[in-house]
Scaffold this motif. Structure first.
Motif, short mmCIF file in Angstrom:
data_model
loop_
_atom_site.label_atom_id
_atom_site.label_comp_id
_atom_site.label_asym_id
_atom_site.label_seq_id
_atom_site.Cartn_x
_atom_site.Cartn_y
_atom_site.Cartn_z
N GLY A 175 0.94 -1.12 -0.04
CA GLY A 175 -0.02 -0.06 0.03
C GLY A 175 0.90 1.09 -0.02
O GLY A 175 1.92 1.03 0.20
N ARG A 176 0.25 2.39 -0.23
CA ARG A 176 0.99 3.70 0.09
C ARG A 176 0.10 4.66 0.54
O ARG A 176 -1.22 4.49 0.48
CB ARG A 176 1.28 4.11 -1.50
N ARG A 177 0.65 5.74 1.29
CA ARG A 177 -0.08 6.51 1.60
C ARG A 177 -0.83 7.67 0.59
O ARG A 177 -0.24 7.63 -0.69
CB ARG A 177 0.73 7.60 2.60
N GLY A 178 -1.79 8.48 0.75
CA GLY A 178 -2.43 9.30 -0.20
C GLY A 178 -1.64 10.57 -0.06
O GLY A 178 -0.75 10.65 0.90
N SER A 179 -1.56 11.43 -1.02
CA SER A 179 -0.99 12.88 -0.83
C SER A 179 -2.01 14.00 -1.49
O SER A 179 -2.57 13.88 -2.29
CB SER A 179 0.13 12.89 -1.79
N LEU A 180 -2.05 14.89 -0.27
CA LEU A 180 -3.13 16.00 -0.37
C LEU A 180 -2.15 17.40 -0.41
O LEU A 180 -1.63 17.48 0.61
CB LEU A 180 -4.33 15.95 0.44
N SER A 181 -2.32 18.12 -1.31
CA SER A 181 -1.44 19.55 -1.24
C SER A 181 -2.45 20.56 -1.24
O SER A 181 -3.60 20.57 -1.79
CB SER A 181 -0.67 19.69 -2.24
N LYS A 217 -3.33 15.98 15.87
CA LYS A 217 -3.15 14.76 15.36
C LYS A 217 -4.43 14.41 14.63
O LYS A 217 -5.53 14.56 15.01
CB LYS A 217 -3.00 13.84 16.74
N TRP A 218 -4.11 14.29 13.52
CA TRP A 218 -4.91 13.91 12.50
C TRP A 218 -5.67 12.44 12.56
O TRP A 218 -7.00 12.32 12.09
CB TRP A 218 -4.61 14.12 11.00
N ASP A 219 -4.64 11.36 12.76
CA ASP A 219 -5.49 10.12 13.13
C ASP A 219 -4.43 9.52 13.73
O ASP A 219 -3.23 9.81 14.04
CB ASP A 219 -5.94 9.33 11.58
N GLU A 220 -4.63 8.20 14.31
CA GLU A 220 -3.45 7.44 14.90
C GLU A 220 -2.59 6.37 14.06
O GLU A 220 -2.02 5.63 14.38
CB GLU A 220 -4.22 6.63 16.05
N HIS A 224 -0.90 -0.97 9.35
CA HIS A 224 -0.24 -0.71 8.10
C HIS A 224 0.43 0.58 7.56
O HIS A 224 1.12 0.64 6.67
CB HIS A 224 -1.12 -1.20 6.94
N PHE A 225 -0.08 1.57 8.27
CA PHE A 225 0.45 2.95 7.85
C PHE A 225 0.78 3.43 9.38
O PHE A 225 0.17 3.57 10.18
CB PHE A 225 -0.67 3.68 7.16
N GLN A 226 1.85 4.50 9.15
CA GLN A 226 2.20 5.54 10.20
C GLN A 226 1.02 6.41 10.11
O GLN A 226 0.29 6.44 9.06
CB GLN A 226 3.32 6.18 9.67
N PRO A 227 0.79 7.32 11.25
CA PRO A 227 -0.31 8.24 11.20
C PRO A 227 -0.01 9.16 10.16
O PRO A 227 1.17 9.58 9.73
CB PRO A 227 -0.06 9.06 12.61
N THR A 228 -0.93 9.96 9.85
CA THR A 228 -0.91 10.95 8.78
C THR A 228 -0.07 12.39 9.16
O THR A 228 -0.12 12.47 10.28
CB THR A 228 -2.40 11.68 8.63
N PHE A 257 -1.39 10.98 3.73
CA PHE A 257 -2.24 10.71 4.80
C PHE A 257 -2.61 8.92 4.49
O PHE A 257 -2.16 8.37 3.71
CB PHE A 257 -3.74 11.25 4.66
N CYS A 258 -3.03 8.31 5.77
CA CYS A 258 -3.03 7.03 5.81
C CYS A 258 -4.41 6.59 5.46
O CYS A 258 -5.25 7.44 5.36
CB CYS A 258 -2.45 6.50 7.09
#
Ligand code: ZN
Length: 374
Positions: A175-181, A217-220, A224-228, A257-258
């Protein structure tokens, strides 16, 4: 065919995104020689090569790209970036690790596999010329929509991105994290610095915002993923004159983001914070990719077994790093794993790949193809 020779041939081509610049001509002739039916599907500035072999059973797809990022200052390179020179078993050049070498490892694996095994599933090779570039030139999502519309299916996808950390195949990604700019403009009021009652300083206005964003903190995260993560990449204000308070400030920022957050969640939370501070602002968002995660374990286990059979070691699963075209492949409902060479030198001066690692990857891919036959 020779792995080294083919990799060198591709590195010699200056295929800076979104240009394939002739890599597909070489690869297509090799794939056609193995009886793949090859087709070019082009749109906007991007070229794509889609090659398929077999007509029955599930479809396994190798996904890759022939485009490379620019070289940076040429005089900083020890060996020419489009030379493909070999020094101490490493081939140097832009795209050696990301990801021309690995395309060649896969092609060579196909040749070995097809010369000894009877094919009982479909194999697809999907290559694009704009993985590294900008969306305006066209990404692979449009191609996948076309394939879907005509009823093509992809069940398992191996993304050849350089996933390895310190030894080859020590790490895979599922998987991969998302990216929002975002680009935020804070609007104040310009004025002479000696008359504080007559201006509104946007630099002071943003200070509370930055403090809140730094601590938020945006999430925990999850298993599978680090926090956002939220980061500011640039802040720009000022008129250049020492006696003027500027009227506006621009801040560029990015969320990685995760899967615990959506882009809509983040946009809502961010705007709530802005509104709570009573700021006058303008805000533009751009979403470059949603997170993806392979949740079924059939294909993941096949890849892990192939790695263990070849190297004797078990890889770790790490879903860090930037985005990849896996984010688009998820639209095909494919089970996706990313496995490729070391990512230490990618996008850097003196990018290189170990030829020995490419041979190991080739052996892993042969074992993977065998595992998928059983
Ligand atoms: Zn890449």
């Amino acid at each position: 065919m020779n792995l080294e020779k083919l990799t060198k041939q591709l590195i010699e081509i200056e295929s800076i995104s979104p240009n394939d610049a002739g890599c597909f001509d070489i690869l297509e002739s090799v794939l056609c020689g193995m009886n793949f039916s090859c087709e070019r599907i082009n749109y906007k500035s991007v070229e794509n090569l889609y090659a398929v072999l077999g007509s029955e059973g599930p479809t396994f797809c190798f996904l890759g790209h022939t485009d490379v990022v620019p070289t940076g200052p040429l005089d900083k390179w020890t060996y020419p970036p489009f030379g493909g020179e070999i020094h101490n078993d490493h081939m140097y050049g832009r795209g050696a690790a990301d990801m021309k070498g690995n395309i060649c490892a896969f092609i060579e694996a196909l040749e070995t596999f097809l010369s000894t095994e009877k094919l009982n599933f479909r194999i697809a090779v999907l290559l694009t010329s704009n993985e590294e570039g900008i969306p305006e030139d066209g990404f692979i999502d449009e191609l996948l929509e076309k394939l879907k519309a005509r009823g093509e299916t992809i069940d398992y996808c191996l993304v050849g991105e350089p996933s390895s950390s310190s030894t080859v195949a020590d790490t895979i990604r599922i998987g991969r994290r998302g990216s929002l700019s975002g680009k935020l403009k804070i609007i104040g009021k310009q004025g002479h610095i000696a008359y504080p009652e007559k201006f509104v300083n946007p630099i002071f206005l943003i200070s509370d915002l930055i403090k809140i964003l730094k601590e938020k903190k945006w999430d925990e995260g999850n298993e599978h993923f680090q926090p956002t993560s939220f980061q500011i990449s640039n802040i720009n204000s000022g008129t250049g004159a020492g006696n003027i308070v500027p009227g506006e400030l621009i801040m560029d920022f990015n969320f990685r983001f995760c899967s615990e957050s959506t882009s809509d969640d983040l946009i809502t939370s961010f705007e709530e914070i802005l509104n709570s501070l009573d700021l006058k602002y303008e805000l533009d968002w751009s979403l470059s990719g949603n997170p993806y995660l392979t949740t079924k374990d059939f294909f993941i286990n096949k890849v892990i077994s192939a790695i263990k059979e070849t190297t004797g070691r078990e890889p770790i699963i790490n879903n860090g790093g930037g985005t990849s075209d896996g984010r688009f492949m998820i639209a095909m409902d494919a089970e996706i794993v990313e496995l490729g060479p070391l990512n230490e030198s990618i996008h850097k001066i003196d990018e290189n790949v170990s030829l020995n690692d490419l041979k190991t990857l080739k052996d892993i891919y042969v074992n993977l193809l065998k595992n998928l036959s059983t």
